[in-house]
Design an enzyme around this catalytic site. Structure first.
Site, PDB file in Angstrom:
ATOM      1  N   LYS A 179       0.488  -1.323   0.070  1.00  0.00           N
ATOM      2  CA  LYS A 179       0.427  -0.312  -0.509  1.00  0.00           C
ATOM      3  C   LYS A 179       1.442   0.934  -0.058  1.00  0.00           C
ATOM      4  O   LYS A 179       1.771   1.327   0.838  1.00  0.00           O
ATOM      5  CB  LYS A 179      -0.748   0.069   1.054  1.00  0.00           C
ATOM      6  CG  LYS A 179      -1.968   0.821   0.957  1.00  0.00           C
ATOM      7  CD  LYS A 179      -2.581   1.336   2.073  1.00  0.00           C
ATOM      8  CE  LYS A 179      -1.642   2.684   3.000  1.00  0.00           C
ATOM      9  NZ  LYS A 179      -1.412   3.778   2.206  1.00  0.00           N
ATOM     10  N   GLY A 231       6.943   5.165   8.916  1.00  0.00           N
ATOM     11  CA  GLY A 231       6.205   5.906   9.256  1.00  0.00           C
ATOM     12  C   GLY A 231       6.245   6.771   9.575  1.00  0.00           C
ATOM     13  O   GLY A 231       6.968   6.865  10.346  1.00  0.00           O
ATOM     14  N   SER A 232       4.997   7.462  10.370  1.00  0.00           N
ATOM     15  CA  SER A 232       5.215   8.263  11.744  1.00  0.00           C
ATOM     16  C   SER A 232       5.068   7.802  12.604  1.00  0.00           C
ATOM     17  O   SER A 232       4.025   6.415  12.867  1.00  0.00           O
ATOM     18  CB  SER A 232       3.772   9.415  11.669  1.00  0.00           C
ATOM     19  OG  SER A 232       2.439   8.615  12.299  1.00  0.00           O
ATOM     20  N   THR A 233       5.134   8.478  14.109  1.00  0.00           N
ATOM     21  CA  THR A 233       5.855   6.985  15.633  1.00  0.00           C
ATOM     22  C   THR A 233       4.093   7.122  15.720  1.00  0.00           C
ATOM     23  O   THR A 233       3.695   5.902  16.396  1.00  0.00           O
ATOM     24  CB  THR A 233       6.034   8.381  16.233  1.00  0.00           C
ATOM     25  OG1 THR A 233       7.590   7.432  15.634  1.00  0.00           O
ATOM     26  CG2 THR A 233       5.981   7.296  17.771  1.00  0.00           C
ATOM     27  N   ALA A 235       1.451   6.808  13.288  1.00  0.00           N
ATOM     28  CA  ALA A 235       0.661   5.702  13.416  1.00  0.00           C
ATOM     29  C   ALA A 235       1.326   4.147  13.671  1.00  0.00           C
ATOM     30  O   ALA A 235       0.410   3.356  13.824  1.00  0.00           O
ATOM     31  CB  ALA A 235       0.729   6.365  11.596  1.00  0.00           C
ATOM     32  N   GLY A 236       2.317   4.169  14.011  1.00  0.00           N
ATOM     33  CA  GLY A 236       3.171   2.862  14.339  1.00  0.00           C
ATOM     34  C   GLY A 236       2.503   2.288  15.115  1.00  0.00           C
ATOM     35  O   GLY A 236       2.238   0.938  15.374  1.00  0.00           O
ATOM     36  N   GLU A 253       9.798   0.493  11.415  1.00  0.00           N
ATOM     37  CA  GLU A 253      10.479   1.711  10.963  1.00  0.00           C
ATOM     38  C   GLU A 253       9.863   3.067  11.142  1.00  0.00           C
ATOM     39  O   GLU A 253       8.909   3.765  10.373  1.00  0.00           O
ATOM     40  CB  GLU A 253      11.102   1.520   9.690  1.00  0.00           C
ATOM     41  CG  GLU A 253      12.911   2.426   9.799  1.00  0.00           C
ATOM     42  CD  GLU A 253      12.455   4.005   9.357  1.00  0.00           C
ATOM     43  OE1 GLU A 253      12.574   4.410   9.900  1.00  0.00           O
ATOM     44  OE2 GLU A 253      12.337   3.773   8.203  1.00  0.00           O
ATOM     45  N   CYS A 287      13.738  10.354   8.249  1.00  0.00           N
ATOM     46  CA  CYS A 287      13.356   9.723   9.226  1.00  0.00           C
ATOM     47  C   CYS A 287      14.057   9.716  10.017  1.00  0.00           C
ATOM     48  O   CYS A 287      14.687  10.087  11.130  1.00  0.00           O
ATOM     49  CB  CYS A 287      12.554   8.755   9.188  1.00  0.00           C
ATOM     50  SG  CYS A 287      13.595   7.370   8.526  1.00  0.00           S
ATOM     51  N   GLU A 386       9.519  15.981  15.957  1.00  0.00           N
ATOM     52  CA  GLU A 386      10.077  15.503  15.031  1.00  0.00           C
ATOM     53  C   GLU A 386       9.710  16.386  14.007  1.00  0.00           C
ATOM     54  O   GLU A 386       7.949  16.178  13.502  1.00  0.00           O
ATOM     55  CB  GLU A 386       9.638  14.096  14.581  1.00  0.00           C
ATOM     56  CG  GLU A 386      10.714  14.230  12.990  1.00  0.00           C
ATOM     57  CD  GLU A 386      10.380  12.118  12.612  1.00  0.00           C
ATOM     58  OE1 GLU A 386      10.948  11.878  12.139  1.00  0.00           O
ATOM     59  OE2 GLU A 386       9.060  11.751  12.843  1.00  0.00           O
TER      60      GLU A 386
END
Length: 482
Positions: A179, A231-233, A235-236, A253, A287, A386
């Site tokens: 995706k 992606g972003s933390t 979303a992670g 990651e 990142c 970030e």
């Protein structure tokens, strides 16, 4: 010319999407439309997962192929990607604003490099070993592919990060549903054309561009065995929560706020190119970049001057021009986010030494001037969160122990670097920094070594043999030799 795709590549075929909406790709530098692709919906995910499931589960499916045979397919795919390299980097740079010189090196070079590297590992790495037991008999330890992988890829390095996941997954015998991010979709369809030309078996690779909600559906899909996300933390964390409930393996990651530790013996004037690569590459939209510059108090002004000169001297402009070093942000929304952090830095009392606004000579595109803040405390928002843009914070330290405390005083731990005239001293300092990766007088992840973060920067590792192991599961077969 605007590119328009009307079908999705699922299960080795170009198929009509279940929905009618499209994703419109827009140039980050001209704000003009570049093309459109179908917006994937949940039914498209169902089709892609079913195709991947069938390709994995069938008795003579991809998982059962000899590793050397899988490697041949991967190498054909690498050749097909190389044949499209120029068009690939042009599409990526146009969409996300990456300077084309950087895109040629990373987006143009990494995908085929990773495919060939993991094809080589597939040929060499043993998938079974016998171990003598302590209770009599032996155990056959097998490395088996984990199954169907959901690979969710960001927009900043869309092809390189796709193959951080796809290359080891294919080598292990997994099938993959990719995706891509809505911000970078045109390059994905070029990749699908390469997969078709290379003869990648049906269902081994499928691509469904979609938004966050459909991505969440893919993460929790009952036909998926593993999730790989960059992606972003924020979303992670959501993905980790979903996978935790499902007891589903996941590699994450995530974000970073890496420290650049300048030791008192460093001569930065000889390292300008390397400093740029560790702090501003891809317009700061990377990142692992070192956005916290830790400078010895006795040389603080000198370090501020070096980074201020670096920021003020770069060429800002059209990412498709080979002389451009800094291009635009990926979107208007992201530029607003970066500018909000610049405003916070000013409000908290940090001093802008260069930048802080938009380039005056560019009236189109989502540009932000490379910006350097001095007089920054590590507790400031710009030093803790970030930003994901060309914004650096220079922080003073008293001695090496103080520098390490500042470096480790972060929710993140992804990258970092140490700058010194004595590499051995630098290595000793680097070992004390709580981070997944770190460089001495330079920084760039290498395909042969594990890459990933600690703390809020993620879970698991990509690249290296460890990246292959992440797509395998172990089975022990106990053999009675009595």
């Amino acid at each position: 010319m605007s590119l328009r795709y009307e079908k999705l590549y699922i299960g080795g075929q170009w198929v009509r999407p279940h929905g009618s909406d499209v994703i419109t790709a827009v140039s980050a530098s001209t704000e003009q439309e570049l093309g459109s692709v179908p917006l994937g919906v949940e039914a498209d995910i169902d089709d892609a997962v079913t195709a991947a499931r069938n390709a994995f589960d069938e008795p003579r499916g991809w998982a059962t192929w000899e590793p050397a045979k899988r490697a041949e397919v991967m190498e054909r795919l690498a050749d097909a990607i190389d044949a499209r390299k120029d068009e690939m980097v042009r599409r990526i740079s146009s969409q996300n604003g990456m300077p084309i010189v950087i895109a040629e090196q990373l987006e143009g070079g990494f995908p085929s490099m990773l495919l060939r590297y993991y094809a080589g590992l597939a040929r060499q790495a043993a998938t079974e070993e016998e171990r003598p037991g302590l209770l009599g008999g032996t155990t056959l330890v097998r490395r088996r592919p984990v199954g169907v992988v959901a690979a969710i890829v960001p927009w900043n390095f869309p092809q390189a990060l796709t193959f951080f996941k796809v290359a080891p997954a294919m080598a292990a015998g997994c099938t993959v549903v990719v995706k891509p991010s809505p911000e970078t979709v045109l390059d994905t369809f070029l990749l699908a054309e390469a997969a078709e030309e290379a003869g990648v078996p049906a269902g081994v690779l499928s691509f469904v561009p979609a938004g966050r909600e459909v991505g969440a559906y893919l993460v929790s899909h009952p036909g998926v065995d593993k999730v790989a996300f960059t992606g972003s933390t924020a979303a992670g964390r959501s993905i980790a929560e979903a996978c935790g409930k499902l007891l589903r393996p996941v590699t994450l990651e995530l974000g970073g706020k890496s420290a650049v530790i300048v030791l008192d013996d460093a001569d930065l004037s000889t390292s300008i190119e390397q400093l740029f690569a560790t702090s501003f590459i891809n317009n700061g939209q990377t990142c692992y970049l070192g956005s916290r510059i830790l400078a010895p108090r006795a040389k603080y002004d000198q370090v501020v001057d070096v980074f201020s000169g670096l920021a003020s001297g770069v060429a800002i402009g059209d990412p498709l021009e080979p002389t451009t070093q800094i291009g635009p942000m990926v979107s208007a929304r992201h530029r607003e986010r970066v500018e909000s952090y610049i405003a916070k830095g000013k409000a908290e009392g940090a001093r802008v030494t260069v930048g802080g606004g938009r380039p005056e000579h560019l009236d189109r595109g989502w540009y932000v001037q490379p910006t350097v803040f001095a007089d920054v405390d590590n507790n400031f928002t710009i030093a803790q969160e970030e930003i994901f843009g060309p914004v650096l914070s220079v922080i003073a330290y008293d001695d090496v122990d103080h520098a390490i405390r500042i470096a480790n005083d972060s929710d993140y731990g992804l990258g970092g670097s140490v700058w010194t005239a004595d590499p051995e001293r630098g290595a000793e300092v680097a070992k004390r920094v709580h981070t997944g990766t770190i460089g001495i007088n330079a920084y760039l992840p290498d395909p042969t070594a594990p890459f990933g973060g600690v703390k809020a920067s993620g879970l698991g590792r990509e690249l290296g043999p460890e990246g292959l192991a992440a797509y395998q599961q172990l089975q022990s077969v106990y053999l009675d030799r009595s």
